[in-house]
Design an enzyme around this catalytic site. Structure first.
Site, short mmCIF file in Angstrom:
data_model
loop_
_atom_site.label_atom_id
_atom_site.label_comp_id
_atom_site.label_asym_id
_atom_site.label_seq_id
_atom_site.Cartn_x
_atom_site.Cartn_y
_atom_site.Cartn_z
N ALA A 627 0.79 -1.54 0.07
CA ALA A 627 0.04 -0.25 0.20
C ALA A 627 0.67 1.29 -0.50
O ALA A 627 1.89 1.18 0.73
CB ALA A 627 -1.00 0.13 1.19
N GLY A 631 -1.94 4.69 -3.31
CA GLY A 631 -3.14 4.47 -2.94
C GLY A 631 -2.56 2.34 -3.90
O GLY A 631 -1.24 2.35 -3.02
N VAL A 633 0.21 -0.71 -4.76
CA VAL A 633 0.65 -1.44 -4.97
C VAL A 633 0.26 -3.13 -5.78
O VAL A 633 0.56 -3.26 -4.85
CB VAL A 633 2.02 -1.06 -4.74
N GLU A 698 10.12 -1.83 -12.69
CA GLU A 698 10.52 -2.72 -12.32
C GLU A 698 9.78 -3.41 -11.54
O GLU A 698 9.64 -2.53 -10.30
CB GLU A 698 11.86 -2.51 -12.39
N GLY A 703 10.39 -7.14 -2.24
CA GLY A 703 10.04 -5.93 -1.44
C GLY A 703 11.20 -4.92 -0.97
O GLY A 703 12.03 -5.06 -1.19
N ASP A 744 14.95 10.67 2.47
CA ASP A 744 14.36 9.83 3.27
C ASP A 744 14.90 8.45 3.27
O ASP A 744 13.66 7.39 3.08
CB ASP A 744 12.61 9.69 2.80
N ASN A 749 13.05 1.70 2.19
CA ASN A 749 12.89 2.74 0.90
C ASN A 749 13.73 2.00 0.05
O ASN A 749 14.23 2.90 -1.52
CB ASN A 749 12.69 3.87 1.42
P1 AMP Z 1 5.77 2.51 -1.37
O1 AMP Z 1 4.19 3.43 -2.39
O2 AMP Z 1 6.72 2.73 -2.30
O3 AMP Z 1 6.51 3.17 -0.15
O4 AMP Z 1 5.31 1.69 -1.54
C1 AMP Z 1 4.86 0.26 -0.89
C2 AMP Z 1 4.92 -0.62 -0.34
O5 AMP Z 1 5.25 -1.78 -1.96
C3 AMP Z 1 6.38 -0.64 -0.57
O6 AMP Z 1 7.01 -1.26 0.94
C4 AMP Z 1 6.80 -2.20 -0.93
O7 AMP Z 1 6.32 -3.79 -0.54
C5 AMP Z 1 6.20 -2.48 -2.21
N1 AMP Z 1 6.32 -2.02 -3.90
C6 AMP Z 1 6.71 -0.78 -4.28
N2 AMP Z 1 7.87 -0.62 -5.26
C7 AMP Z 1 7.69 -2.06 -5.62
C8 AMP Z 1 8.27 -2.82 -6.62
N3 AMP Z 1 8.91 -1.92 -7.68
N4 AMP Z 1 8.49 -3.91 -6.43
C9 AMP Z 1 8.01 -4.82 -5.59
N5 AMP Z 1 6.84 -3.93 -4.92
C10 AMP Z 1 7.07 -2.84 -4.45
#
Ligand code: AMP
Length: 981
Positions: A627, A631, A633, A698, A703, A744, A749
């Site tokens: 999440a 929205g 992911v 990509e 994760g 950050d 991240n």
């Molecule tokens: P974020 O909005 O970047 O904080 O993404 C939320 C969560 O989505 C992350 O903590 C990951 O677990 C998953 N996520 C985000 N981007 C990716 C990615 N490129 N590949 C796999 N998981 C992702």
């Protein structure tokens, strides 16, 4: 009548007669005078003609004969008629006469007419006519003459003259017949009369039975169908022909013994126990092959013994077999990330020749044995299964990874006995791999004699790049002579080149594992000597030059005017932005500068400048994986026209968003789209023209780094962890080189892919901190992830690459502690206070001293004293290159629960003796701190030199710091309670 001489010769004759009483099997007697024991009862007419005489043979068996010898009288006509002879099935009959006849010349004083022949007649009737005899009814068959006659002197010499004559009669059509012998004045003794017909006797030929068959009278053969003997069957209809002579002719066709039966004594008999016959045919039963048995008679196959099998398609004659034993002597030869496996043929092939080998690859982690099947990327040469040779090469393994290979020998019966299957296993750890290709080379500057180039590090360096080899030559020289340069960095200037000449160039990277493969050939040209302008073009060129000069002047003028009046106004030109966002960083030639999307008046313009617009139909969403602030992911797949489908992560913008939210959401794509580095998450594109709005990147299978590490606590080698950290540092170096400050940087991240490659993610501007749950409001109102942020950034929002370095130090700590929360449960306020007062996080458990030193360096209060990312990358590279340097750990006890180090009081290198050092840290309960070693009091400890300290294993800065931390902890416990903040 002189009978004496006749009787005399008859006696002599019997000897010969008894020798011929065995008749051919194809002759069936209808009458045999010799077989009759009593009177034959034949009719003699006139009664003084033929005379029946009894005698005996040499065995004194009585026999009956007829004789006549009325040679002394004229006009003899003596008839002798047999009894009625039924013809049975015969059509053609044979009459065999044995007789003697006297030579007329040898008889003195013959009064009548002496004859030396007699006549044979027959009469067909349907019934016995009894004694009724009429000469004229008889038909003559033949006149019988003697081949041999005898004389008186013959008798004296006792020489036997027996005649045998055979005559055919037929066809006989009535039920029976009579024979009659007519004497017309001879001296004849009818010794025996045999009447017979011929038949083809019962016969077994080619396993077919042919019954007794009576031939036809005519010349034609009788066709007879045979019937197969028991336990056999026709292969081809059996047939024979019965000839008129009672002989079987022309056998055709045959029968074959059934399965389980063999031909023995013209019959088909069951196979004996221990033998079998699997096919019909006239072969003998075969002995059961090895490891099989047949207890029953008539077996059609032999059953396999226990643990022996017969594969489908194995012939019944083949021995039963079993799966092979495991291959032996597995030898592995590791070459970077490939391994050659060699093994020996199994000691027991199970009795079969169809042995092949299967190799299963498993990837294993240390600790409690945990393995999973290797993924698809691993290549087997020539293949993984069905190998006929005892070797295989496994390529494209991951570097520094443990693998187990199971090698199973299989044969045709392995699938029938899964429980008996055996394999040999070998465990290996791969080495470093050679680096991948350099793919991006840029021309930065060209002059008449030189070309400056820069390039990007290969996507998979697979280790520390020691240097690059740059090979170049004049294009027209066709590589006959070339120059090689080595460069430590990713740029080089080729000098001493010829003007206006095309050069070809290739670059390859070198690591401890050797050279990677060369890049493709890039073509560059040096500048021409001077411009030569042809007369017809001169005017055009002149105009062009004048226009260019005018434009440059005008631009300078405008710049000055605008600069004066709109000093701080936002510019839209990227080149101008570069100046604005230069951030004091030293730019590398050829590396672009980050452009803040907020400088665009219309942020969607920035998105379209830096991000590719994707058609939503090319994206397939599979599942939700996380999440985000805006929205969900999701993971999914992207298939662009004429490209391979790839896995992607899809961030969606939830419905009902405000315009600001949309802008902030897409700003991440505008930022990400400017980066191109293996350790930065790659943007595939955006969907803005349809809903939902999406950012497609990509896909990172593992994760986020923090949860990944927590899930795999203590499962990686230090080298693996340092490898991950090196990746993050390399990505951060790239960002700082581009002038981008992340703000950050934290393990949450960082994303991790299936190859353990770490990539920096989560880009944004103000929203970065909005969306981070770790971010907290500071007294100045901003939202900041306190535990990761440098003090100056918390205090007065001084975010720079140096503050990113501080955060990197925290990430370093997070990684080495497998996702521990920095400062544990301390409150943000306490963290700020403690850090401000100079306290720092202690080394994580088993943390190499060198890495802890790097953390401390990143946490220098003065940001100018912190290392640059470039230095961090280089420090980590050195550690990877010299892994023994990582063996020295910063502590030896378990992870402290709530200890912080006071950086200012721990630099023990400045102390001459242990006493000084202990003094400086105000050591109190030393006893406990050093329990287990030979130091028992603070006094002794205080007298100990650094050399002595080494002897107890505290040899380098890290562990000594740990000692310090323990001592300090005890001190603080004693004085103030657990946490000194
Ligand atoms: P974020 O909005 O970047 O904080 O993404 C939320 C969560 O989505 C992350 O903590 C990951 O677990 C998953 N996520 C985000 N981007 C990716 C990615 N490129 N590949 C796999 N998981 C992702």
């Amino acid at each position: 009548m002189d009978c004496k001489p006749l009787t005399f010769f008859l006696f002599l004759f019997f000897i010969s007669l008894t020798e011929s009483t065995i008749y051919p099997s194809n002759e069936v007697n209808l009458l045999d005078s010799k077989a009759s024991q009593g009177e034959l009862g034949w009719i003699s007419s006139p009664s003084h003609g033929w005379e029946e005489i009894s005698g005996v043979d040499e065995h004194y068996t009585p026999i009956r004969t007829f004789q006549v010898c009325n040679i002394m009288e004229y006009s003899q006509n003596n008839w002798l008629r047999t009894n009625w002879i039924p013809r049975k099935s015969a059509q053609k009959i044979y009459v065999e006469l044995k007789f003697t006849l006297r030579d007329c010349n040898s008889i003195p004083l013959v009064l009548g007419t002496c004859k030396e022949t007699f006549n044979l007649h027959y009469l067909e009737t349907d019934e016995d006519q009894g004694a009724k005899f009429r000469e004229h009814q008889f038909s003559k068959i033949d006149t019988i003459a003697a081949d041999e006659s005898f004389t008186q002197s013959d008798l004296g010499d006792r020489i036997l003259k027996l005649n045998t004559e055979v005559r055919e009669v037929g066809p006989i059509t009535k039920k029976g017949f009579y024979l009659a012998f007519q004497d017309v004045g001879a001296c004849v003794a009818l010794v025996s009369v045999r009447v017979y017909f011929k038949k083809c006797p019962f016969m077994v030929k080619n396993l077919a039975m042919f019954p007794d068959t009576v031939p036809m009278d005519s010349q034609s053969l009788v066709e007879v169908r045979g019937s197969c003997v028991n336990n056999s069957k026709e292969e081809e209809p059996p047939k024979m022909y019965c000839s008129t002579e009672g002989e079987w002719l022309v056998p055709i066709g045959k029968c074959l013994c059934n399965i389980g039966y063999e031909e023995r004594e013209v019959s088909c008999q069951a196979c004996r126990p221990g033998f079998y016959k699997a096919s019909s045919g006239n072969l003998a039963c075969s002995k059961c092959p090895p490891h099989s048995y047949a207890h029953q008679e008539g077996s059609v196959h032999c059953d396999c013994e226990k643990n022996y099998f017969r594969a489908e398609g194995d012939p019944a004659s083949m021995a039963c077999t079993r799966p092979p034993s495991a291959p032996g002597n597995v030898i592995s030869v590791i070459n970077e990330t490939s391994v050659i496996l060699d093994w020996s043929w199994p000691a027991d092939t199970g009795g079969r020749k169809d042995v092949t080998f299967n190799v299963v690859c498993k990837r294993c982690w240390p600790g409690p044995r945990q393995c999973e099947p290797c993924r698809g990327a691993v290549r087997f040469l020539p293949r993984a299964s069905g190998l006929t040779n005892t070797t295989v090469t496994v390529a494209d393994l991951l570097a520094h990874t443990n693998y187990t290979f199971e090698i199973e020998a299989q044969n045709g019966v392995s699938s029938l006995a899964p429980a008996l299957r055996q394999f040999a296993a070998v465990t290996i750890t791969t080495n470093q791999a050679a680096p991948s290709q350099v793919t991006v080379i840029r021309k930065d500057r060209t002059s008449r004699n030189s070309i400056s180039l820069s390039w990007l590090e290969p996507e998979r360096p697979n280790g520390i790049i020691l240097d690059y080899e740059v090979k170049y030559y004049e294009k027209q020289e066709q590589e006959t002579s070339y120059t090689i340069l080595r460069s430590k960095g990713t740029n080089v200037t080729l000098s001493g080149l010829k003007p206006d000449t095309t050069y070809l160039l290739q670059i390859r990277a070198r690591t401890a594992a050797g050279y990677g493969s060369s890049s493709r050939k890039f073509e560059f040209e040096t500048s021409p000597d001077s411009f030569s302008i042809s007369s017809e073009n001169s005017q055009v060129v002149l105009i062009a030059i004048s226009s260019a000069v005018a434009i440059i002047l005008l631009t300078v003028l405008l710049y000055v005017v605008i600069g004066r009046f709109c000093g701080s106004s936002k510019s839209k030109h990227p080149d101008e932005k570069r100046l604005h966002f230069g951030n004091g960083h030293l730019r590398l030639p050829g590396i672009r500068t980050y452009v803040d999307p907020h400088t665009y008046e219309d942020p969607s313009q920035a998105v379209h400048e830096f991000a590719k617009e994707l058609d939503a139909s090319c994206i397939a969403i599979d599942k939700v994986v996380g999440a985000g602030e805006f929205g969900e992911v999701c993971s999914g797949r992207l298939r662009l026209p004429s490209k391979k489908e790839i896995c992607v992560a899809i961030k969606t913008l939830k419905t009902g968003y405000t315009e600001k939210q949309r802008r902030d959401f897409l700003s991440e794509a505008s930022i990400m789209g400017q980066f191109d580095h293996p350790n930065i998450i790659r943007l595939e594109g955006v969907v803005t023209r349809s809903k939902p709005v999406m950012i497609v990147t990509e896909y990172m299978e593992n994760g986020s780094l923090d949860s990944f590490l927590r899930k795999h606590d203590a499962q990686f080698t230090v080298i693996q962890l340092v490898g991950m950290l090196r990746g993050i540092a390399s990505g951060m170096k790239y960002l700082s080189d581009m002038g981008y400050v992340h703000r950050d940087l934290a393990a949450r991240n960082i994303l991790v892919n299936s190859n353990l490659v770490c990539k920096v993610s989560d880009f944004g501007l103000s929203r970065v901190l909005e969306d981070d749950p770790e971010a907290a409001y500071t007294t100045r109102g901003g939202k900041i992830p306190i535990r990761w942020t440098a003090p100056e950034a918390i205090a007065y929002r001084k975010f720079t690459s140096a503050s990113d370095v501080w955060s990197y130090g925290i990430v370093l700590w997070e990684v080495m502690s497998y996702g521990e929360r920095p400062y544990w449960e301390m409150s943000n306020q306490d963290v700020i206070k403690a850090v401000d007062e100079g306290y720092r996080l202690p080394p994580p458990m088993d943390c190499p001293a060198a890495l802890y030193q790097l953390m401390l360096d990143c946490w220098q209060k003065d940001r100018n004293n912190r290392p640059k990312f470039e230095q961090i990358v280089s420090i980590l590279d050195k550690l990877i290159r010299n892994p023994s340097s990582l063996k020295i750990t910063a502590n030896t006890t378990s992870r402290p629960a709530n200890l912080l180090l006071d950086r200012n009081s721990t630099d023990i290198t400045s102390f001459r003796t242990m006493g000084d050092w202990l003094e400086s840290v105000r050591t109190l309960p030393c006893k406990e701190a050093f329990s287990g070693v030979s130091y028992s009091s603070c006094d002794t400890l205080a007298k100990t030199s650094a050399e002595d300290f080494k002897k107890i294993g505290v040899t380098i800065v890290g562990p000594q710091k740990k000692v310090v931390s323990s001592i300090k902890a005890l001190e603080t416990h004693t004085k103030d309670g657990p946490v000194p903040v």
